[in-house]
Each structure stands twice: as C-alpha cells, then as structure tokens.
Enzyme design. Structure first.
Site, PDB file in Angstrom:
ATOM      1  N   CYS A 171      20.052 -15.704  42.455  1.00 29.91           N
ATOM      2  CA  CYS A 171      20.519 -14.331  42.614  1.00 29.91           C
ATOM      3  C   CYS A 171      20.826 -14.026  44.088  1.00 29.91           C
ATOM      4  O   CYS A 171      20.542 -14.806  44.983  1.00 29.91           O
ATOM      5  CB  CYS A 171      19.483 -13.361  42.078  1.00 29.91           C
ATOM      6  SG  CYS A 171      17.974 -13.325  43.081  1.00 29.91           S
ATOM      7  N   ALA A 217      17.914 -14.065  46.404  1.00 32.50           N
ATOM      8  CA  ALA A 217      17.496 -15.434  46.744  1.00 32.50           C
ATOM      9  C   ALA A 217      18.326 -15.978  47.907  1.00 32.50           C
ATOM     10  O   ALA A 217      17.809 -16.626  48.816  1.00 32.50           O
ATOM     11  CB  ALA A 217      17.614 -16.350  45.535  1.00 32.50           C
ATOM     12  N   ARG A 234       6.849 -25.008  50.510  1.00 33.92           N
ATOM     13  CA  ARG A 234       7.073 -26.438  50.706  1.00 33.92           C
ATOM     14  C   ARG A 234       8.405 -26.675  51.410  1.00 33.92           C
ATOM     15  O   ARG A 234       8.558 -27.559  52.216  1.00 33.92           O
ATOM     16  CB  ARG A 234       7.054 -27.176  49.373  1.00 33.92           C
ATOM     17  CG  ARG A 234       7.222 -28.673  49.591  1.00 33.92           C
ATOM     18  CD  ARG A 234       6.863 -29.462  48.367  1.00 33.92           C
ATOM     19  NE  ARG A 234       7.835 -29.256  47.311  1.00 33.92           N
ATOM     20  CZ  ARG A 234       7.573 -29.380  46.029  1.00 33.92           C
ATOM     21  NH1 ARG A 234       6.353 -29.684  45.646  1.00 33.92           N
ATOM     22  NH2 ARG A 234       8.497 -29.195  45.121  1.00 33.92           N
TER      23      ARG A 234
END
Ligand code: CFM
Length: 544
Positions: free
Chosen positions: A62, A65, A96
C-alpha cells in the site's frame, strides 16, 4: 539477442490469459508483453501503474508501506509515528530489513522502537487528533528527538484528521522539526504513490536545512539505495576506498542530518529510479545538482557505475584510484564466476520484484550464464519498463493526479549549477548520459516475457510451463513457489542471506544461487497426501 528456449512465449501468454473472463483478459493482455526491441531500441508498450483488477491476487503493497516502510524506514534519527491501528505500525517496523550503523552507542537511533498512536474505535468515531498530539508529546518527553514524522494510515484519511495542522502546532510548541505524510494506504494504486509522497515531504521539510558542506572531495549522494540486508555497508566501504565522499543516502543507513546537507553534494547517483526519481529531478531544479543512473547490483554494473562517477569529476587521480579498486576486486569476482558458471549456466531464472530489482538482478544472473526468461515489476511505471523516453506519452490518470506534484523553482541563494555548458558538452561527446534511465525491457532479450503486477495464478502457470530453476520474488509468493518444488530467493529482505551489492555481494549472490538451484531441496518436499496415495486423515459426518 534472443532467448534460447524451446517454449513459444506467445503461446505462454495465451495460456496465461485463457483462464480469465473477457474483460479481465483485455486488461491483463496489456500487462503481459512478449519482449522485442527495434533497431532504435524501442520496445512494445506495457500497461503499468494501473489499478489491480479486483479478484486477482496481487503482490503489491500500500501507499503507506511505500512512504513509511520503504523511504523513511531506514532513517535512524527521526521518530516515525504511525497514526493508525497498531497493525500498520507493527508490520512496517521491518527490524530485520532496516539495518543501520550509528557511529557511537550514544548516537540517536530509534529504529529498535515502533511508534504508533494505536487508534481505537473511539478515535475512529470521534477523531484521532487529540491522541496524535499526546503521542508526539510523549515521544518528545521520553526521547527529545530532533525530528518527528507522522504517517497517515487509511482510517485517518477516511475520518479526516488534520495531521498537518497537528504537526505544525506541535512543531511550534516543541521547537523541533515535526511534519506529516498524507500517505493513507488507499491513496494510490500501490506503494509507488507512497514513494512520491515521501519524496515531496523530504524535499519540503528536510533537504536544504543545513548549508555546511561536510569535509571530503568528490561529494555525491546515493538515491534509491535502502540498505536491504546490509547492501549499503558494502557500497559505503567501496566508495570510501575509491576516495568518493558519500554525503547522504536516500535512505539506506541514513540520518536526517545527512538529508539536511545533501544539497551541498555535486552529483546525485540514482539506484532505484522508481522510488526516488522525484527527489533527483527536484534537487536539480532547485540546487543545480545533476543526476545520473547507477547500479551497484552486479560486478560489471558496479565497475561501470564507479567509472561513471569518476568520469563526472574529470580528475585523473580519481579515475586511477577507481580503476585500481576495480582491478583488485575483479580478481576474486572472476575466480568465483569461473568456479560457479559451469554448475549453473543455462538454468532459467525469473524475477518478479517491486520497481527496480527485477531489472538490476538480471545482471547478476547473466554474469553466471543464467538467462532470465520472464521478469516483471509489481508497481513500476512505464518509464521503468520502457525507459524515460516514454515519459511525455504517459497518460496522467485520476490515481496519479491524487498525488501532489510540487512546483520547484531555483533557490534564490542556494542554486548553483554544478556544470557549465562546456563540461556538459565535453561529457556529452564521450556519450555520457545525464538524467536518463533506459528501463528494463531494452536490456532483455527478444522473446522474454515481461509481466506487470503478476498474480499468483500466473506465477503457478509460468512454473508449470517453464520449470524455472529459481524465481526471485517476495514473501507473499515465496511459499507458492516453494510448494511447486522451485527455490525462491526473497529479494525484498534477502531473508537471512546477502548482502548482494557491489563486488563482494556479487560473489555472495553467485554462491547463494548455486546452492539454491543445485540443492533440489524443495523438489524433495511433498505434501503427505501426495506421497501416501490416500488421505492421512479421515472424517465422518455424524448427525447429532
Ligand atoms: Fe526501489 Fe526498493 Fe525496489 Fe521499492 Fe519495494 Fe524494496 Fe523492492 Mo520490496 S524502493 S522499487 S518499494 S528497490 S521494498 S528496497 S525490495 S518492492 S524492487
């Protein structure tokens, strides 16, 4: 150049489209292209950056994001608050993937934290501005950051919270840089809209705030490098060895401090064209910094990019130093290629990744003799496929018009054209290209398939028809691919692997690919009901 494969790509295209109803087929056929290149380097038109057809399982993300997760995600010295339900903030935390290296333990680094207003039903009904104000105050009281960014999620736009007003008010109250992004998830057709929104706000609120140029010669910015799996660390080290000063990266391993002085650089080097070309263009207009396309994925591409940067500065001493570093590095690269190519050559690869990696990683495969038979972006635009030459022909639709286009003028005091006409002429005569990106398709062989916004169904069908040795994709399609017995290399975060950038990263990539395509691990795994020949569990319907 054509692809050495017994499969007819036109037939494959037909088979991919066969399952769709006529209306869907009409739209999808414009997004599935059999590649061909004319002598002038022109490629067929592809439909891109359009809405995903309802019912199709897309891999896209999206707008929020693209803005918060991708562009601002790797910046360590800003508190990024997600104004919305907790899931949006939590799933875009990306601990991460967003690696960073603060110079000292005391240096500001907010990346281990996930900040969110955690909107509840009450705020959705009565408005969330009060809670946002509180969240900013609380973050300030605890951390005293130099900057706070606020990111809108879908409900914020739907209920109409004025996040810009709140951030202006809080910036006045607290005396630090606080600004907001209207990057509601639904704002565009994909995360691409979020890149644009992020670029605009960085340009308006951050870039150009500090005029002190950092020490160092040959000062550049690297745009569109996001330090996935530690890529930026390798690139930074390489540039340093070459004597090139990296002022700011947008935004791998980045800081607000560096963004603020990035306008003092003399050259902008663009890696991911899709996500950051807006900043490159705007910085040239406002500050006079020219931009070039570079790529540090692939050993040859890395060498080419270093030479291109060195040629821009026209200093023999720099050119020599760059050549020396390339020669040193290429020794190990050549040895790795020689050892690995016979074990993997001619095995087929496919790449379906975001908006630039599906192109860049083809270079790495080519270096070990592996052809890419099909590739595509999730959300790139036509210029990333066909090259910037098509920019004037791209139709602006209602979805793109939704995103603000900034009007940029030369800065009254800071505009300083870095090149005079004679320099540009000199470089032009040598075939030096500024402000250009050729796109993915002109570099792909005839008869390869180029697929925009690929669906799960199409991925499965391609596996059936081509039996590729490896597919590079993302987390959403990874399990579909592995269940078919095909290895899948995740190129959005590299899972536990990488880094794959620059010379050292190229060697790591060759080794990773060799292991993956020759281990056949996934083809040994079968579901219990497949191997037993009968169901392992049985149930009976019992009437009560
Ligand atoms: Fe650029 Fe990216 Fe990519 Fe991208 Fe992305 Fe990414 Fe990507 Mo995932 S900015 S377009 S929005 S290179 S997050 S670091 S890997 S889809 S190909």
């Amino acid at each position: 150049m054509s692809i050495d494969s017994p499969i007819d790509p036109k037939q494959v295209k037909e088979e991919l489209l066969e399952a769709y109803p006529p209306k869907v087929r009409r739209r999808r056929q414009k997004q599935i292209i059999v590649n061909s290149t004319t002598e002038e380097g022109e490629v067929p038109e592809i439909s891109a950056n359009v809405r995903t057809i309802p019912g199709i399982i897309t891999q896209r993300g999206c707008t929020y994001a693209g803005c918060k997760g991708v562009v601002l995600g790797p910046t360590r010295d800003i508190v990024n608050i997600t104004h919305g339900p907790i899931g949006c903030g939590y799933y875009s935390w990306l601990t991460r993937r967003n690696q960073t290296l603060p110079p000292t333990e005391e240096s500001e680094n907010y990346m281990p934290y996930c900040f969110s207003t955690d909107m509840q039903d009450e705020e959705i009904i009565f408005g969330g501005e009060k809670k946002l104000r509180q969240a900013i105050q609380e973050a300030y009281d605890i951390f005293h950051p130099k900057a706070i960014g606020v990111f809108a999620t879908c409900p914020v736009g739907l209920i109409g919270d004025d996040i810009h007003q709140v951030t202006r008010e809080m910036a006045d109250k607290l005396g630090i840089n606080i600004f907001a992004f209207s990057c509601e998830g639904y704002k565009g057709v994909s995360q691409s809209a979020g890149h644009h929104i992020a670029n605009n706000q960085l340009f308006k609120h951050v870039i150009g705030r500090n005029d002190t140029p950092p020490d160092g010669e040959y000062r550049i910015n690297l745009l569109g490098e996001y330090n996935i799996g530690g890529d930026a660390f390798l690139i930074e080290e390489l540039l340093e060895r070459c004597g090139i000063t990296l002022v700011s990266t947008f935004s791998g391993n980045s800081t607000m401090d560096a963004f603020e002085m990035s306008h003092t650089s003399d050259l902008n080097c663009v890696m991911c064209h899709r996500s950051i070309n807006y900043v490159a263009d705007m910085m040239e207009k406002k500050y006079g910094i020219p931009w070039i396309k570079v790529n540090f994925i692939g050993a040859e591409a890395t060498a080419k990019s270093l030479r291109k940067i060195a040629e821009y500065f026209e200093e023999p001493e720099l050119l020599e130093r760059v050549e020396k570093v390339i020669a040193e590095e290429m020794e190990a690269v050549a040895a790795a290629q020689e050892a690995i190519t016979p074990k993997v050559a001619k095995k087929l690869a496919m790449l379906f990744v975001g908006g630039s990696r599906a192109h860049h990683y083809q270079e790495l495969f080519a270096e070990i003799g592996m052809p890419t038979v099909a590739a595509g972006y999730e959300f790139a635009h036509r210029d990333d496929y066909e090259g910037r030459r098509v920019l004037p022909d791209i139709k602006i639709d209602a979805d793109s018009r939704n995103i603000e286009e900034l009007t940029v003028e030369p800065d009254e005091t800071r505009y300083n054209p870095r090149m005079d006409e004679s320099k540009e002429d000199r470089l032009d005569k040598k075939g030096y290209e500024f402000r250009d990106y050729e796109g993915m398709m002109p570099e792909m062989p005839e008869g390869t398939l180029v697929i925009d916004d690929i669906s799960h169904y199409e991925t499965e069908k391609l596996i059936e028809l081509y039996s590729p040795s490896i597919i590079c994709a993302g987390i959403k399609e990874k399990y579909v691919i592995q269940k078919s017995g095909t290895p899948c290399l995740q190129l959005h975060s590299y899972d536990y692997g990488g880094p794959f950038a620059a010379f050292q990263g190229a060697i790591t990539f060759y080794e990773t690919i060799e292991r993956m395509v020759n281990a056949k691990l996934w083809s040994f795994a079968s579901a219990p009901w497949e191997s037993a020949g009968q169901p392992t569990l049985e149930a009976k319907y019992v009437e009560s």
